[in-house]
Scaffold this motif. Structure first.
Motif, PDB file in Angstrom:
ATOM      1  N   ARG A  31      60.898  63.929  46.201  1.00 51.84           N
ATOM      2  CA  ARG A  31      61.782  64.378  45.121  1.00 51.84           C
ATOM      3  C   ARG A  31      62.971  65.090  45.749  1.00 51.84           C
ATOM      4  O   ARG A  31      62.797  66.035  46.520  1.00 51.84           O
ATOM      5  CB  ARG A  31      61.028  65.319  44.177  1.00 51.84           C
ATOM      6  N   TRP A  43      68.152  65.292  39.743  1.00 52.56           N
ATOM      7  CA  TRP A  43      66.884  65.153  40.448  1.00 52.56           C
ATOM      8  C   TRP A  43      66.398  63.718  40.367  1.00 52.56           C
ATOM      9  O   TRP A  43      66.430  63.100  39.304  1.00 52.56           O
ATOM     10  CB  TRP A  43      65.825  66.053  39.828  1.00 52.56           C
ATOM     11  N   GLU A  45      63.044  61.160  41.736  1.00 55.38           N
ATOM     12  CA  GLU A  45      61.818  60.888  42.476  1.00 55.38           C
ATOM     13  C   GLU A  45      62.037  59.522  43.114  1.00 55.38           C
ATOM     14  O   GLU A  45      62.259  58.529  42.405  1.00 55.38           O
ATOM     15  CB  GLU A  45      60.601  60.858  41.559  1.00 55.38           C
ATOM     16  N   LEU A  65      63.852  57.238  40.271  1.00 51.80           N
ATOM     17  CA  LEU A  65      63.590  57.595  38.883  1.00 51.80           C
ATOM     18  C   LEU A  65      64.251  58.943  38.610  1.00 51.80           C
ATOM     19  O   LEU A  65      63.988  59.924  39.320  1.00 51.80           O
ATOM     20  CB  LEU A  65      62.081  57.675  38.647  1.00 51.80           C
ATOM     21  N   ASP A  66      65.116  59.002  37.607  1.00 47.43           N
ATOM     22  CA  ASP A  66      65.784  60.249  37.237  1.00 47.43           C
ATOM     23  C   ASP A  66      64.763  61.187  36.596  1.00 47.43           C
ATOM     24  O   ASP A  66      64.205  60.884  35.545  1.00 47.43           O
ATOM     25  CB  ASP A  66      66.929  59.953  36.270  1.00 47.43           C
ATOM     26  N   ILE A  67      64.498  62.316  37.244  1.00 49.07           N
ATOM     27  CA  ILE A  67      63.535  63.296  36.736  1.00 49.07           C
ATOM     28  C   ILE A  67      64.217  64.630  36.442  1.00 49.07           C
ATOM     29  O   ILE A  67      63.577  65.676  36.437  1.00 49.07           O
ATOM     30  CB  ILE A  67      62.361  63.485  37.723  1.00 49.07           C
ATOM     31  N   THR A  68      65.515  64.593  36.178  1.00 49.92           N
ATOM     32  CA  THR A  68      66.279  65.812  35.929  1.00 49.92           C
ATOM     33  C   THR A  68      65.703  66.615  34.773  1.00 49.92           C
ATOM     34  O   THR A  68      65.515  67.828  34.888  1.00 49.92           O
ATOM     35  CB  THR A  68      67.763  65.475  35.666  1.00 49.92           C
ATOM     36  N   GLU A  70      62.647  66.538  33.538  1.00 44.26           N
ATOM     37  CA  GLU A  70      61.330  67.049  33.913  1.00 44.26           C
ATOM     38  C   GLU A  70      61.454  68.297  34.790  1.00 44.26           C
ATOM     39  O   GLU A  70      60.752  69.286  34.570  1.00 44.26           O
ATOM     40  CB  GLU A  70      60.557  65.970  34.677  1.00 44.26           C
TER      41      GLU A  70
END
Length: 86
Positions: A31, A43, A45, A65-68, A70
């Motif tokens: 990440r 962010w 992953e 994968l956009d994990i902003t 989260e």
């Protein structure tokens, strides 16, 4: 590396170096924050799949994968302020 947040450069390098040591067909996940052109951090992953042992076409397949949202929710929980999910 120009797109990776400066605070995450070492993590990105370490993740890539680790990937170079795994058998072909394995994957590594990390990440990291990337910098949007407007300057804000996003962010991701990132899962990199090593196919470096492929005889005809050695390569790495990356998934991002956009994990902003989260990560923002996790930070809000750590800070003790409830946040509504979208």
């Amino acid at each position: 590396m120009d797109l990776v947040h400066p605070d995450d450069h070492q993590r990105a390098i370490s993740s890539w170096m680790d990937l170079l040591t795994v058998p072909s067909g394995e994957a590594r996940r990390v990440r990291l924050r990337h910098l949007h052109r407007d300057g804000r951090a996003i962010w991701f992953e990132i899962t990199n799949h090593s196919f470096l042992g492929a005889p005809d076409h050695p390569h790495v397949l990356g998934e991002m994968l956009d994990i902003t949202d989260e990560m923002a929710a996790e930070e809000a929980l750590r800070a003790g302020s409830p946040r509504r999910c979208r």
